[in-house]
Scaffold this motif. Structure first.
Motif, PDB file in Angstrom:
ATOM      1  N   VAL A 133       0.847  -1.184   0.000  1.00 49.39           N
ATOM      2  CA  VAL A 133       0.000   0.000   0.000  1.00 49.39           C
ATOM      3  C   VAL A 133       0.881   1.233   0.000  1.00 49.39           C
ATOM      4  O   VAL A 133       1.882   1.291   0.732  1.00 49.39           O
ATOM      5  N   LEU A 134       0.540   2.229  -0.808  1.00 49.31           N
ATOM      6  CA  LEU A 134       1.269   3.495  -0.769  1.00 49.31           C
ATOM      7  C   LEU A 134       0.319   4.641  -1.058  1.00 49.31           C
ATOM      8  O   LEU A 134      -0.741   4.471  -1.659  1.00 49.31           O
ATOM      9  N   ARG A 135       0.694   5.818  -0.595  1.00 47.18           N
ATOM     10  CA  ARG A 135      -0.046   7.034  -0.904  1.00 47.18           C
ATOM     11  C   ARG A 135       0.363   7.525  -2.297  1.00 47.18           C
ATOM     12  O   ARG A 135       1.381   7.103  -2.855  1.00 47.18           O
ATOM     13  N   TRP A 136      -0.441   8.443  -2.827  1.00 48.43           N
ATOM     14  CA  TRP A 136      -0.107   9.081  -4.093  1.00 48.43           C
ATOM     15  C   TRP A 136       0.023  10.577  -3.847  1.00 48.43           C
ATOM     16  O   TRP A 136      -0.809  11.171  -3.167  1.00 48.43           O
ATOM     17  N   PRO A 137       1.071  11.238  -4.378  1.00 41.78           N
ATOM     18  CA  PRO A 137       1.297  12.655  -4.079  1.00 41.78           C
ATOM     19  C   PRO A 137       0.242  13.554  -4.731  1.00 41.78           C
ATOM     20  O   PRO A 137      -0.024  13.446  -5.930  1.00 41.78           O
ATOM     21  N   THR A 138      -0.352  14.410  -3.922  1.00 43.83           N
ATOM     22  CA  THR A 138      -1.366  15.354  -4.388  1.00 43.83           C
ATOM     23  C   THR A 138      -1.083  16.713  -3.754  1.00 43.83           C
ATOM     24  O   THR A 138      -0.345  16.806  -2.774  1.00 43.83           O
ATOM     25  N   PRO A 139      -1.692  17.777  -4.275  1.00 43.10           N
ATOM     26  CA  PRO A 139      -1.559  19.079  -3.613  1.00 43.10           C
ATOM     27  C   PRO A 139      -2.020  19.049  -2.163  1.00 43.10           C
ATOM     28  O   PRO A 139      -1.462  19.749  -1.310  1.00 43.10           O
ATOM     29  N   SER A 140      -3.015  18.223  -1.867  1.00 45.05           N
ATOM     30  CA  SER A 140      -3.479  18.091  -0.484  1.00 45.05           C
ATOM     31  C   SER A 140      -2.368  17.563   0.416  1.00 45.05           C
ATOM     32  O   SER A 140      -2.158  18.054   1.533  1.00 45.05           O
ATOM     33  N   MET A 141      -1.629  16.555  -0.052  1.00 49.10           N
ATOM     34  CA  MET A 141      -0.512  16.022   0.727  1.00 49.10           C
ATOM     35  C   MET A 141       0.600  17.044   0.867  1.00 49.10           C
ATOM     36  O   MET A 141       1.243  17.138   1.924  1.00 49.10           O
ATOM     37  N   ALA A 142       0.850  17.813  -0.196  1.00 46.45           N
ATOM     38  CA  ALA A 142       1.869  18.864  -0.113  1.00 46.45           C
ATOM     39  C   ALA A 142       1.500  19.884   0.949  1.00 46.45           C
ATOM     40  O   ALA A 142       2.366  20.364   1.699  1.00 46.45           O
ATOM     41  N   GLN A 143       0.213  20.224   1.052  1.00 45.38           N
ATOM     42  CA  GLN A 143      -0.239  21.138   2.096  1.00 45.38           C
ATOM     43  C   GLN A 143      -0.021  20.534   3.474  1.00 45.38           C
ATOM     44  O   GLN A 143       0.417  21.231   4.406  1.00 45.38           O
ATOM     45  N   GLN A 144      -0.327  19.240   3.629  1.00 43.54           N
ATOM     46  CA  GLN A 144      -0.088  18.577   4.908  1.00 43.54           C
ATOM     47  C   GLN A 144       1.382  18.672   5.318  1.00 43.54           C
ATOM     48  O   GLN A 144       1.700  18.867   6.491  1.00 43.54           O
ATOM     49  N   ALA A 145       2.256  18.494   4.326  1.00 39.80           N
ATOM     50  CA  ALA A 145       3.689  18.531   4.595  1.00 39.80           C
ATOM     51  C   ALA A 145       4.243  19.947   4.636  1.00 39.80           C
ATOM     52  O   ALA A 145       5.430  20.140   4.907  1.00 39.80           O
ATOM     53  N   MET A 146       3.375  20.935   4.353  1.00 45.42           N
ATOM     54  CA  MET A 146       3.765  22.343   4.321  1.00 45.42           C
ATOM     55  C   MET A 146       4.907  22.571   3.339  1.00 45.42           C
ATOM     56  O   MET A 146       5.905  23.230   3.621  1.00 45.42           O
ATOM     57  N   MET A 147       4.730  21.981   2.134  1.00 45.37           N
ATOM     58  CA  MET A 147       5.709  22.091   1.062  1.00 45.37           C
ATOM     59  C   MET A 147       5.006  22.520  -0.211  1.00 45.37           C
ATOM     60  O   MET A 147       3.786  22.360  -0.351  1.00 45.37           O
ATOM     61  N   SER A 148       5.774  23.060  -1.160  1.00 42.48           N
ATOM     62  CA  SER A 148       5.208  23.335  -2.468  1.00 42.48           C
ATOM     63  C   SER A 148       4.870  22.013  -3.152  1.00 42.48           C
ATOM     64  O   SER A 148       5.411  20.954  -2.809  1.00 42.48           O
ATOM     65  N   THR A 149       3.962  22.075  -4.132  1.00 46.58           N
ATOM     66  CA  THR A 149       3.558  20.862  -4.830  1.00 46.58           C
ATOM     67  C   THR A 149       4.748  20.191  -5.509  1.00 46.58           C
ATOM     68  O   THR A 149       4.934  18.970  -5.417  1.00 46.58           O
ATOM     69  N   GLU A 150       5.585  20.965  -6.165  1.00 49.00           N
ATOM     70  CA  GLU A 150       6.737  20.401  -6.869  1.00 49.00           C
ATOM     71  C   GLU A 150       7.745  19.818  -5.899  1.00 49.00           C
ATOM     72  O   GLU A 150       8.270  18.717  -6.116  1.00 49.00           O
ATOM     73  N   ALA A 151       8.025  20.537  -4.825  1.00 56.68           N
ATOM     74  CA  ALA A 151       8.996  20.049  -3.848  1.00 56.68           C
ATOM     75  C   ALA A 151       8.497  18.767  -3.187  1.00 56.68           C
ATOM     76  O   ALA A 151       9.272  17.830  -2.957  1.00 56.68           O
ATOM     77  N   PHE A 152       7.201  18.704  -2.901  1.00 62.94           N
ATOM     78  CA  PHE A 152       6.676  17.495  -2.278  1.00 62.94           C
ATOM     79  C   PHE A 152       6.723  16.323  -3.253  1.00 62.94           C
ATOM     80  O   PHE A 152       7.038  15.194  -2.859  1.00 62.94           O
ATOM     81  N   GLU A 153       6.429  16.566  -4.513  1.00 59.80           N
ATOM     82  CA  GLU A 153       6.492  15.494  -5.496  1.00 59.80           C
ATOM     83  C   GLU A 153       7.904  14.932  -5.589  1.00 59.80           C
ATOM     84  O   GLU A 153       8.095  13.710  -5.645  1.00 59.80           O
ATOM     85  N   ASP A 154       8.905  15.802  -5.585  1.00 63.39           N
ATOM     86  CA  ASP A 154      10.296  15.338  -5.600  1.00 63.39           C
ATOM     87  C   ASP A 154      10.605  14.529  -4.348  1.00 63.39           C
ATOM     88  O   ASP A 154      11.249  13.469  -4.406  1.00 63.39           O
ATOM     89  N   PHE A 155      10.159  15.033  -3.185  1.00 62.92           N
ATOM     90  CA  PHE A 155      10.343  14.314  -1.927  1.00 62.92           C
ATOM     91  C   PHE A 155       9.702  12.939  -1.996  1.00 62.92           C
ATOM     92  O   PHE A 155      10.307  11.922  -1.610  1.00 62.92           O
ATOM     93  N   PHE A 156       8.478  12.881  -2.483  1.00 61.76           N
ATOM     94  CA  PHE A 156       7.748  11.619  -2.556  1.00 61.76           C
ATOM     95  C   PHE A 156       8.512  10.574  -3.356  1.00 61.76           C
ATOM     96  O   PHE A 156       8.696   9.433  -2.914  1.00 61.76           O
TER      97      PHE A 156
END
Length: 369
Positions: A133-156
């Motif tokens: 099971v894994l999560r999928w990166p979304t703008p909602s997850m980026a907000q949770q992580a307090m990161m930009s969408t692009e930065a969170f996608e790279d992190f993911f």
């Protein structure tokens, strides 16, 4: 153009996490995930010689279905889903969310009923299939992580496509040590906890069930837990957010529970008898995951953390506790979160999030990054 990281992730999920064999049937269960990723999973599954099936889900539709579903309706739905799961050899779930609070207005009674009816499907999947099971990166997850969408996608993708095999040696050492341990003591800010894991199995998790991964889990003897724990990572459960959860135990049972939403917390813990007992104790050590983001598949792997889970025990490390609840609550013990210690049979194992025993030092960040 196709992002090559999608192809890499699909290969990891099919070749490493589930290790699909020719002829095996696999259910790809996708929640608000782009078609491109599902297509790559179909291709990667076929490349292994396995047979893919696809189930598409959308959070708003799922919420609407649950809002006024009757028990008879859910039992028919559950029977269909159980039969499908029994036909599968493997299960790959990708769970995206445009709004992590989408189901927050589904009543507690409805959530309890749906969870209870669907529990046999979950139990069969966990105990009788090769699953991840894994999560999928979304703008909602980026907000949770307090990161930009692009930065969170790279992190993911950095986290989820890492070589989890680097954790295997140290994780196996920790699992072996936990199998030999009787008494566990955990100390930290607001936490003074003791329990026994004698005779309970321990499982090393290195990317075969969850992505991202990086934990070893066991389970306390059901009635052995004594003391108090103050969690310092926020959590979301059944679409509701909780902060500053504090649990007090006597003879294994949660006798006092407080949080930023004490009423809802206790409603969940009163779902059934087993919800007030612990079903998992796990130590997390993923070096790339440092801060909580209210997403448990990430938060339970935070480097320097442990989680202590009210509810259902896993069959692989079982203390006999049964519940429709399995709520991973996380406490971080690094110095930037106040520090803390874990002791096994009187020996200090980890201090301030860093393993001090020589056989476990390979799990410290400098040896995994």
């Amino acid at each position: 153009m196709l992002d090559p990281r999608l192809s890499q992730l699909a290969r990891n999920l099919t070749s490493y996490s589930t290790r699909l064999d020719p002829g095996e049937k696999v259910l790809i269960d996708a929640f608000d995930v782009p078609d491109e990723m599902i297509v790559e999973l179909l291709r990667a599954t076929r490349a292994c010689g396995a047979i893919p099936y696809v189930n598409l889900n959308h959070a708003r539709v799922t919420r609407e279905f649950a809002l006024e579903a009757t028990e008879d309706q859910m039992r028919i739905h559950g029977a269909i889903e159980l039969q499908r799961m029994k036909s599968m050899d493997a299960y790959i779930a990708l769970r995206g969310s445009m709004n992590i609070f989408e189901s927050s207005d589904v009543s507690a009674e409805q959530v309890k009923m749906v969870s209870e009816v669907m529990k046999p499907v979950l139990d069969w999947r966990v105990n009788h299939t090769k699953w991840v099971v894994l999560r999928w990166p979304t703008p909602s997850m980026a907000q949770q992580a307090m990161m930009s969408t692009e930065a969170f996608e790279d992190f993911f993708f950095n986290v989820c496509t890492l070589d989890h095999s680097r954790m295997e040696e140290g994780s196996n050492q920790l699992a072996s040590l936990m199998r030999e341990t009787d008494r566990v003591e955990i100390k930290g800010n607001g936490t003074d906890l003791s329990f026994s894991i004698k005779g309970i199995n321990a499982i090393a998790c290195v990317g075969t069930h969850n992505i991202p991964d990086g934990e070893v889990f066991s389970c306390p003897i059901r009635d052995s837990v004594e003391g108090v724990i103050q969690y310092n990572a926020p959590t979301v459960y059944q679409g509701v957010s909780f902060d500053d959860i504090r649990l007090e135990f006597k003879e294994g049972k949660i006798v006092d529970a407080q949080s930023s939403n004490t009423t809802r917390l206790n409603e969940i813990l009163d779902s059934d008898i087993g919800a007030r007992y612990i079903g998992e104790f796990a130590i997390g050590f993923n070096p790339y995951i440092r801060e909580p983001m209210r997403d448990i598949l990430f938060d339970e792997k935070i480097g320097g953390s442990f989680h202590f889970t009210p509810g259902q025990a896993y069959e692989e490390a079982d203390n006999g506790n049964k519940s429709q609840v399995h709520w991973d609550m996380v406490c971080i013990q690094r110095t930037d979160y106040g520090g803390g210690e874990i002791w096994f049979d009187g020996d200090l194992i980890r201090k301030d999030g860093i393993f001090v025993r020589d056989s476990l030092k390979s799990l410290n960040p400098e040896n995994l990054l």
